[in-house]
Design an enzyme around this catalytic site. Structure first.
Site, mmCIF file in Angstrom:
data_model
loop_
_atom_site.group_PDB
_atom_site.id
_atom_site.type_symbol
_atom_site.label_atom_id
_atom_site.label_comp_id
_atom_site.label_asym_id
_atom_site.label_seq_id
_atom_site.Cartn_x
_atom_site.Cartn_y
_atom_site.Cartn_z
ATOM 1 N N CYS A 138 0.978 -1.367 -0.186
ATOM 2 C CA CYS A 138 0.090 -0.237 0.127
ATOM 3 C C CYS A 138 0.795 1.172 -0.228
ATOM 4 O O CYS A 138 0.247 2.419 -0.027
ATOM 5 C CB CYS A 138 -0.880 -0.083 1.359
ATOM 6 S SG CYS A 138 -2.032 -1.464 1.679
ATOM 7 N N HIS A 283 -3.394 6.866 1.895
ATOM 8 C CA HIS A 283 -4.336 6.018 2.088
ATOM 9 C C HIS A 283 -5.708 5.438 2.146
ATOM 10 O O HIS A 283 -5.753 5.946 3.815
ATOM 11 C CB HIS A 283 -2.843 5.110 2.409
ATOM 12 C CG HIS A 283 -3.108 3.343 2.012
ATOM 13 N ND1 HIS A 283 -3.863 3.132 0.871
ATOM 14 C CD2 HIS A 283 -3.273 2.732 2.557
ATOM 15 C CE1 HIS A 283 -4.444 2.045 1.495
ATOM 16 N NE2 HIS A 283 -3.608 1.217 2.507
ATOM 17 N N ASN A 313 -10.191 -0.303 -0.623
ATOM 18 C CA ASN A 313 -9.094 -0.334 -0.192
ATOM 19 C C ASN A 313 -7.713 -0.928 -1.626
ATOM 20 O O ASN A 313 -8.059 -1.908 -1.801
ATOM 21 C CB ASN A 313 -8.241 -1.158 1.011
ATOM 22 C CG ASN A 313 -7.001 -0.903 1.232
ATOM 23 O OD1 ASN A 313 -6.027 -0.956 0.420
ATOM 24 N ND2 ASN A 313 -6.276 -0.929 2.324
HETATM 25 N N1 ACO Z 1 -18.321 -9.151 8.447
HETATM 26 C C1 ACO Z 1 -18.843 -9.631 10.362
HETATM 27 N N2 ACO Z 1 -18.407 -10.054 10.753
HETATM 28 C C2 ACO Z 1 -16.525 -9.747 10.597
HETATM 29 C C3 ACO Z 1 -15.377 -9.364 9.573
HETATM 30 C C4 ACO Z 1 -17.070 -9.095 8.550
HETATM 31 N N3 ACO Z 1 -16.261 -9.041 6.993
HETATM 32 N N4 ACO Z 1 -14.929 -9.388 10.093
HETATM 33 C C5 ACO Z 1 -14.281 -10.384 10.756
HETATM 34 N N5 ACO Z 1 -15.365 -10.043 12.202
HETATM 35 C C6 ACO Z 1 -15.896 -10.201 12.836
HETATM 36 C C7 ACO Z 1 -14.611 -11.401 13.487
HETATM 37 O O1 ACO Z 1 -14.960 -13.140 13.741
HETATM 38 C C8 ACO Z 1 -15.293 -10.589 15.338
HETATM 39 O O2 ACO Z 1 -15.955 -11.440 15.597
HETATM 40 P P1 ACO Z 1 -15.720 -11.710 17.251
HETATM 41 O O3 ACO Z 1 -15.554 -11.056 18.615
HETATM 42 O O4 ACO Z 1 -17.340 -12.708 17.392
HETATM 43 O O5 ACO Z 1 -14.604 -12.688 16.887
HETATM 44 C C9 ACO Z 1 -15.554 -9.113 14.821
HETATM 45 O O6 ACO Z 1 -16.324 -9.055 13.540
HETATM 46 C C10 ACO Z 1 -14.247 -7.624 15.347
HETATM 47 O O7 ACO Z 1 -13.565 -8.520 14.663
HETATM 48 P P2 ACO Z 1 -11.953 -7.464 14.974
HETATM 49 O O8 ACO Z 1 -11.038 -8.459 13.983
HETATM 50 O O9 ACO Z 1 -11.695 -6.905 16.380
HETATM 51 O O10 ACO Z 1 -12.188 -6.286 13.594
HETATM 52 P P3 ACO Z 1 -11.730 -5.255 13.993
HETATM 53 O O11 ACO Z 1 -12.816 -3.972 14.628
HETATM 54 O O12 ACO Z 1 -10.637 -5.200 14.441
HETATM 55 O O13 ACO Z 1 -11.813 -4.509 12.786
HETATM 56 C C11 ACO Z 1 -10.520 -4.349 10.346
HETATM 57 C C12 ACO Z 1 -10.988 -5.509 11.937
HETATM 58 C C13 ACO Z 1 -11.487 -3.966 9.350
HETATM 59 C C14 ACO Z 1 -10.209 -5.616 9.413
HETATM 60 C C15 ACO Z 1 -9.511 -3.968 10.942
HETATM 61 O O14 ACO Z 1 -8.906 -4.539 11.679
HETATM 62 C C16 ACO Z 1 -8.690 -3.385 10.090
HETATM 63 O O15 ACO Z 1 -9.201 -2.139 9.299
HETATM 64 N N6 ACO Z 1 -7.191 -3.547 10.009
HETATM 65 C C17 ACO Z 1 -6.696 -2.300 9.366
HETATM 66 C C18 ACO Z 1 -6.104 -3.248 8.259
HETATM 67 C C19 ACO Z 1 -6.222 -2.957 6.853
HETATM 68 O O16 ACO Z 1 -6.451 -1.779 7.126
HETATM 69 N N7 ACO Z 1 -4.918 -3.692 6.088
HETATM 70 C C20 ACO Z 1 -5.292 -3.443 4.520
HETATM 71 C C21 ACO Z 1 -3.735 -2.885 4.461
HETATM 72 S S1 ACO Z 1 -2.891 -2.425 5.149
HETATM 73 C C22 ACO Z 1 -3.443 -1.000 4.988
HETATM 74 O O17 ACO Z 1 -4.338 -0.452 4.204
HETATM 75 C C23 ACO Z 1 -3.220 -0.155 6.009
#
Ligand code: ACO
Length: 356
Positions: A138, A283, A313
């Site tokens: 990214c 980004h 993204n």
């Molecule tokens: N739909 C429904 N539920 C979901 C989904 C989904 N797509 N994905 C995860 N869940 C659930 C999980 O299983 C979890 O359930 P549980 O509590 O029963 O175990 C719950 O949602 C919470 O999951 P978390 O991982 O704690 O959710 P979080 O608030 O951290 O959000 C996310 C997850 C969106 C991936 C976040 O961590 C994030 O944005 N991280 C950055 C990742 C990113 O942007 N990567 C891209 C490449 S690098 C960059 O661009 C910066």
């Protein structure tokens, strides 16, 4: 015939060059053209609900994404990159054969070898200029912009094409809801060229770029299989190790911390206060990451250009797509300061500061 001037004659006022307040600034580099391309097919969160165990409400609340673009069957990364490049060249008012270098930030090129940049070069008709891919996920566009800035600034190149392009939909695990809902396909491109002396003296152009990597964080976001460590095999295929794996929360925390620190590094290096910034084109990974960075830097969200709801993204493509849209909408005006920052797999991150 001119009259000889005796040494005792007082100098004519208009024959004396005006004193310079300071020495002229060496010409630098600037973005002289932008363009982007996104595939036609729009896939909404509601459509994803049919095939993935997710919901529009969850995706919207946790990420800010409403829909993303997905490349058509047969559409290639180099096709998208070439189209964005053609649009950037047209906006710059130069032709492909004037390019001295092509840099393509991507981790989803047409094939492992040769580079996606080689295919792009051929497709846009740029002959013989060095062309290479840059793997910083990214952060690929910011890395490419930083390299282009150095080449143009030193005079080693006049025009450098920098592209950020990803076709992530083909390297995602569509059964992994924690990753597949986040990403989209697309391409953005800019042409970097020299500033005029007048622009340089007015402090316009690319003011600073900073790039960083912390390899200790590599396990947080990777495609573990299919490379030389785990060559492609039936096991790699079965365990889907040739697709994106991510520890979302680790990436989230790193993103907030390092996007803010890289932005501060950019501002400090030119003595600018965050309050003086006109635009932040960051980004587009997650609206919550942008809001947290906005809080840390004390820059209101109204100054962040946001289009994540439309594209998700798009990794290295997200900043050049957003930049092109912000310019097309007339948001960024001449003389305004624009901060860019990105973070991705590596973990690699960086920032760029531009006075437009
Ligand atoms: N739909 C429904 N539920 C979901 C989904 C989904 N797509 N994905 C995860 N869940 C659930 C999980 O299983 C979890 O359930 P549980 O509590 O029963 O175990 C719950 O949602 C919470 O999951 P978390 O991982 O704690 O959710 P979080 O608030 O951290 O959000 C996310 C997850 C969106 C991936 C976040 O961590 C994030 O944005 N991280 C950055 C990742 C990113 O942007 N990567 C891209 C490449 S690098 C960059 O661009 C910066």
């Amino acid at each position: 015939m001119s009259t000889p001037v005796s040494k005792s004659d007082p100098p004519k006022s208009d024959s004396v060059p005006p004193p310079r307040a300071q020495a002229p600034v060496k010409p630098g580099a600037k973005i002289i053209g932008t363009g982007h391309y996104t595939p036609e097919r729009v896939v909404s969160n509601v459509e994803l609900e049919k095939t993935v165990d997710t919901s529009d409400a969850w995706i919207t609340e946790r990420t800010g994404i409403k829909e993303r673009r997905i490349a058509a069957k047969g559409e290639l990364t180099s096709d998208m990159a070439a189209e964005a490049a053609r649009r950037a060249l047209a906006s710059a008012g130069i032709t492909a054969d004037q390019l001295d270098m092509i840099i393509v930030g991507t981790i989803s090129g047409d094939m492992p070898m040769p580079s996606c940049a080689a295919f792009v070069q051929q497709k846009i008709g740029a002959k013989h200029c060095p062309s290479f891919d840059l793997s910083a996920a990214c952060a690929g566009f910011i890395y490419g912009l930083s390299i282009a800035d150095k080449f143009v600034r030193t005079g080693a190149a006049r025009y450098v094409l920098v592209i950020g392009v990803e076709l992530l939909s083909r390297i995602l695990n569509w059964e992994d809801r924690t990753t597949c809902v986040l990403f989209g396909d697309g391409a953005g491109a800019v042409v970097v060229g020299p500033t005029t002396e007048e622009e340089a003296n007015a402090g316009r152009g690319i003011l600073a770029t900073h790039i960083f990597t912390d390899g200790a964080l590599a396990p947080a976001l990777l495609i573990p299989g299919g490379g030389s460590r785990e060559p492609f095999s039936a096991e790699v295929l079965e365990k889907k190790r040739h697709l994106v794996h991510m520890a979302g929360q680790d990436v989230f925390k790193a993103a907030v911390r390092y996007l803010a620190s890289a932005s501060r590094a950019a501002l400090a290096s030119v003595g600018l206060d965050a309050k003086e910034l006109d635009w932040v084109v960051a980004h587009q990974a997650n609206i919550r990451i942008l809001e947290a960075v906005s809080n840390r830097l004390e820059i209101p969200m109204s100054r962040f250009y946001v289009n994540i709801h439309k594209y998700g993204n798009t990794s290295s493509a997200s900043i050049p797509i957003a930049l092109d849209e912000a310019l097309a909408e007339g948001k960024i005006q001449e003389g305004q300061t624009v901060l860019m920052c990105a973070l991705g797999a590596g973990i690699s991150w960086g920032s760029a500061l531009i006075r437009w």
